[in-house]
Design an enzyme around this catalytic site. Sequence first.
Site, PDB file in Angstrom:
ATOM      1  N   PHE A  44      26.555  10.045   6.915  1.00  0.00           N
ATOM      2  CA  PHE A  44      25.634   9.181   7.651  1.00  0.00           C
ATOM      3  C   PHE A  44      24.986   9.984   8.780  1.00  0.00           C
ATOM      4  O   PHE A  44      25.572  10.978   9.252  1.00  0.00           O
ATOM      5  CB  PHE A  44      26.378   7.970   8.226  1.00  0.00           C
ATOM      6  CG  PHE A  44      26.565   6.838   7.249  1.00  0.00           C
ATOM      7  CD1 PHE A  44      25.916   5.625   7.430  1.00  0.00           C
ATOM      8  CD2 PHE A  44      27.385   6.981   6.135  1.00  0.00           C
ATOM      9  CE1 PHE A  44      26.076   4.580   6.528  1.00  0.00           C
ATOM     10  CE2 PHE A  44      27.558   5.939   5.233  1.00  0.00           C
ATOM     11  CZ  PHE A  44      26.898   4.740   5.429  1.00  0.00           C
ATOM     12  N   LYS A  61      25.159  -7.636   4.617  1.00  0.00           N
ATOM     13  CA  LYS A  61      25.176  -6.319   3.970  1.00  0.00           C
ATOM     14  C   LYS A  61      23.803  -5.836   3.544  1.00  0.00           C
ATOM     15  O   LYS A  61      23.567  -4.646   3.390  1.00  0.00           O
ATOM     16  CB  LYS A  61      26.082  -6.353   2.732  1.00  0.00           C
ATOM     17  CG  LYS A  61      27.555  -6.205   3.032  1.00  0.00           C
ATOM     18  CD  LYS A  61      28.344  -5.974   1.766  1.00  0.00           C
ATOM     19  CE  LYS A  61      28.047  -4.617   1.183  1.00  0.00           C
ATOM     20  NZ  LYS A  61      28.855  -4.331  -0.020  1.00  0.00           N
ATOM     21  N   THR A  64      24.532   3.891  -3.137  1.00  0.00           N
ATOM     22  CA  THR A  64      23.759   5.083  -2.784  1.00  0.00           C
ATOM     23  C   THR A  64      24.377   6.326  -3.407  1.00  0.00           C
ATOM     24  O   THR A  64      23.686   7.166  -3.997  1.00  0.00           O
ATOM     25  CB  THR A  64      23.697   5.234  -1.251  1.00  0.00           C
ATOM     26  OG1 THR A  64      23.096   4.069  -0.689  1.00  0.00           O
ATOM     27  CG2 THR A  64      22.891   6.464  -0.846  1.00  0.00           C
ATOM     28  N   TRP A  97      21.831  10.343   0.581  1.00  0.00           N
ATOM     29  CA  TRP A  97      20.962   9.437   1.336  1.00  0.00           C
ATOM     30  C   TRP A  97      19.777  10.205   1.911  1.00  0.00           C
ATOM     31  O   TRP A  97      18.630   9.734   1.858  1.00  0.00           O
ATOM     32  CB  TRP A  97      21.754   8.765   2.463  1.00  0.00           C
ATOM     33  CG  TRP A  97      20.971   7.710   3.199  1.00  0.00           C
ATOM     34  CD1 TRP A  97      20.884   6.388   2.910  1.00  0.00           C
ATOM     35  CD2 TRP A  97      20.121   7.931   4.344  1.00  0.00           C
ATOM     36  NE1 TRP A  97      20.046   5.754   3.802  1.00  0.00           N
ATOM     37  CE2 TRP A  97      19.561   6.674   4.693  1.00  0.00           C
ATOM     38  CE3 TRP A  97      19.791   9.046   5.107  1.00  0.00           C
ATOM     39  CZ2 TRP A  97      18.698   6.518   5.771  1.00  0.00           C
ATOM     40  CZ3 TRP A  97      18.912   8.901   6.186  1.00  0.00           C
ATOM     41  CH2 TRP A  97      18.379   7.630   6.504  1.00  0.00           C
ATOM     42  N   PHE A 143      33.329  -3.233  -3.578  1.00  0.00           N
ATOM     43  CA  PHE A 143      34.257  -3.111  -2.450  1.00  0.00           C
ATOM     44  C   PHE A 143      35.207  -1.926  -2.640  1.00  0.00           C
ATOM     45  O   PHE A 143      34.879  -0.959  -3.309  1.00  0.00           O
ATOM     46  CB  PHE A 143      34.995  -4.420  -2.215  1.00  0.00           C
ATOM     47  CG  PHE A 143      34.110  -5.527  -1.717  1.00  0.00           C
ATOM     48  CD1 PHE A 143      33.343  -5.372  -0.564  1.00  0.00           C
ATOM     49  CD2 PHE A 143      34.006  -6.728  -2.410  1.00  0.00           C
ATOM     50  CE1 PHE A 143      32.503  -6.376  -0.109  1.00  0.00           C
ATOM     51  CE2 PHE A 143      33.166  -7.740  -1.961  1.00  0.00           C
ATOM     52  CZ  PHE A 143      32.424  -7.567  -0.803  1.00  0.00           C
ATOM     53  N   ARG A 146      25.383  -3.132 -10.899  1.00  0.00           N
ATOM     54  CA  ARG A 146      25.286  -4.585 -10.797  1.00  0.00           C
ATOM     55  C   ARG A 146      23.944  -4.994 -10.177  1.00  0.00           C
ATOM     56  O   ARG A 146      23.323  -4.223  -9.445  1.00  0.00           O
ATOM     57  CB  ARG A 146      26.415  -5.132  -9.916  1.00  0.00           C
ATOM     58  CG  ARG A 146      27.792  -5.010 -10.511  1.00  0.00           C
ATOM     59  CD  ARG A 146      28.837  -5.462  -9.521  1.00  0.00           C
ATOM     60  NE  ARG A 146      28.829  -4.631  -8.327  1.00  0.00           N
ATOM     61  CZ  ARG A 146      29.391  -4.961  -7.175  1.00  0.00           C
ATOM     62  NH1 ARG A 146      29.995  -6.121  -7.042  1.00  0.00           N
ATOM     63  NH2 ARG A 146      29.350  -4.135  -6.146  1.00  0.00           N
ATOM     64  N   LYS A 165      28.350   2.927  -1.501  1.00  0.00           N
ATOM     65  CA  LYS A 165      28.842   3.187  -2.853  1.00  0.00           C
ATOM     66  C   LYS A 165      27.676   3.269  -3.845  1.00  0.00           C
ATOM     67  O   LYS A 165      27.627   4.167  -4.681  1.00  0.00           O
ATOM     68  CB  LYS A 165      29.807   2.069  -3.249  1.00  0.00           C
ATOM     69  CG  LYS A 165      30.939   2.502  -4.100  1.00  0.00           C
ATOM     70  CD  LYS A 165      32.031   1.506  -4.325  1.00  0.00           C
ATOM     71  CE  LYS A 165      31.613   0.069  -4.444  1.00  0.00           C
ATOM     72  NZ  LYS A 165      31.549  -0.646  -3.150  1.00  0.00           N
TER      73      LYS A 165
END
Length: 554
Positions: A380, A103, A71, A408, A299, A92, A69
Site C-alpha cells: 500500500f 468496503k 487486486t 496496485w 475474506f 465473484r 485480495k
Amino acid sequence: MRTDIEIAQETPMRPITEIAALAGIDENCIEQYGRYKAKVDAARVQGQGDAGKLILVTAINPTPAGEGKTTTTVGLADALRKCGKRAMLALREPSLGPVFGIKGGAAGGGYAQVVPMEDINLHFTGDFHAIGAANNLLAALLDNHIHHGNRLNIDTRRIVWKRCVDMNDRQLRNVVDGLGGRINGTPREDGFDITVASEVMAVLCLASDISDLKDRLARMIVAYNFEEKPVTAGDLQAQGAMAALLKDALKPNLVQTLEHTPAFIHGGPFANIAHGCNSVAATKLAMKLADYTVTEAGFGADLGAEKFLDIKCRMAGLQPHCVVLVATVRALKYNGGVSKNDLGAENLDALEKGLPNLLQHVENITQVYNLPCVVAINRFPLDTQAELSLIEEKCRAMGVNVALSEVWAKGGEGGKALADEVIRLCETPSEFAYSYALDSSIEEKIRAIVTKIYRGDDVIFTPAARKQMAALTALGYDTLPICMAKTQYSFSDDAKLLGAPRGFTVTVRNIKVSAGAGFLVALTGDIMTMPGLPKLPAAQRIDIDERGRISGLF
C-alpha cells in the site's frame, strides 16, 4: 493520486469479441451485453478439458476495508501473461451491499482492475436481479400455497424461506408481513436476507448445468409441515419457473482486465455467511481454456479458503496447485492491536505481534490441506520499507515462501516476482487433503474446523443447535459438508479477538440445511444474513454527472 475509477475510465478497453478470441472462445458461443461484456455458453466452448492449473488467492484476517485480495488476483493473472503463460481469471460478482457500504466494490484497484469497473460494481449483466427474482418467486409461491388451502399442511410457524434484496438494510432483518386481513395473506414474523446470502445464489454457483440447477432448486427446503417433515421448492413445483428466470444468469460473464487478460466474473456468495466462491461453471471453463486459472475466495483463509477447499473443491472435483495468501502491513498491525484509525503510522512492534495470524493461515494451508503456499505482501502507498522488510525477513526466517506484490501501482509488471513463485510452486507435488471426512458426524465436522483451522479448544452447541443436529441427522443430512457462518475479523467467533488467539471456544447457536446447495450452515456468534450500512456509507460519495460519468465508486 488518481482514484480507481479514474484509472479505469482512462484506460482503453478492447471489444469483448477480441477478448473472447484471445481466450479461445468462438464468437458463436458469446452473447454480447454491449461492447465490453458478454455471456458465455460454457457447454459450447471447446478447450483442453479442465487441464489447466488452479491457483487460489486468499488472505489473512482483514481490516474492515479489505486487503486487496481481488487486486492481487487480477495483478497475478496479468503478471502470468507477462511471463508468457496463458492465464485467465475466475472472480465473484460484487454485491451492492458492500459497494454502497464500507468496503466499496470488488473489481480490484489501481492498475490491477477488471473493467468496465462501473458496470461490474453496479448492475453488471443482471445476474443478482435474476437470483433475487427467483428467490422471491419461491417465497410468493409458498405464501400463495398457504393462502389457497395449504394442501401440503405447512406449519406457518416453521417457514424457513426468506425474501431477499441485494442491499445492506438492517430495517428488513425482522419484519411482520401478511397484515390487512385474510385476503392479504397470513400474518407472521418474517425477514429478509441479502441476495448474496440466499441459497439460490449458492445453488447457482455450485450447479454444473441447467439440469443440475433444476434438481438443486427442487431440493431447497422452504418450510416444515406439522409432521416435522421438510417441504421443498419441488413440492411447490417452483423449480421450473425459477430455472427459467436463471437461465441467462447461469452463463459465466466475460470481461477483461486493464491489461486485457480475459476474466470470468460470475456469482458472488459472501464468505462469512455463505461459501464465498465464484461459480463452478466459470472456474471449470477458465481451466478448460487457460494454462493457469487464478481465482479467489472471500475474506480470510479461515472462511473463504476453508469453504473453497472443503466445499467447492470437494463437490466439483477440483484440486488447487498453489495457494496465494495475501498479507498487508495494515492488517498485520491491526491483528497486532493497532486501531483502524492509526494503521497509517509505522509500528514495527505491532507488525511483529500480528505475524502469528499470518503464520497460522500458512500452516493451515500447508499442514492441514497439504498445499504449496506463498505469501503475497500487497504493498500500500503508506507502507514503509522497514515494515515491508520486516515481514519478508520474518517469513523467510521461518521457511515461508514470500513475494512482494506491487500490482496496485504497477499492474502486471508489479506482480512478476509473485508470478515466478506461483509458477514454481505449481510444479511442486502435493497430496491435497480436506480438514474433515464427510462420513463423520455433524458435530465432529464442526469440531474439526474449530480445532484444526481456528485452533479453538472446543465447540459449544446451544440446546437449539443440538436439537437441530439430531433432526438433520434423522433426515439424512448429516453427510453434507459444513458452511461456517462466522465473523471475518477473527479466527474465533468474537470479532474483537484478533491475532492468533488460543484458549477460546466457538458457540454454534443455529444449524440449518441448504439442501439445494448441498451443505449445512452453522451460525456462530452474532453473525447476520442481512448486513447494515455504516454511519458514513460509501453511497454518499457516489455521483454521476450530466455526461453519465460516475464518480466516487471504488
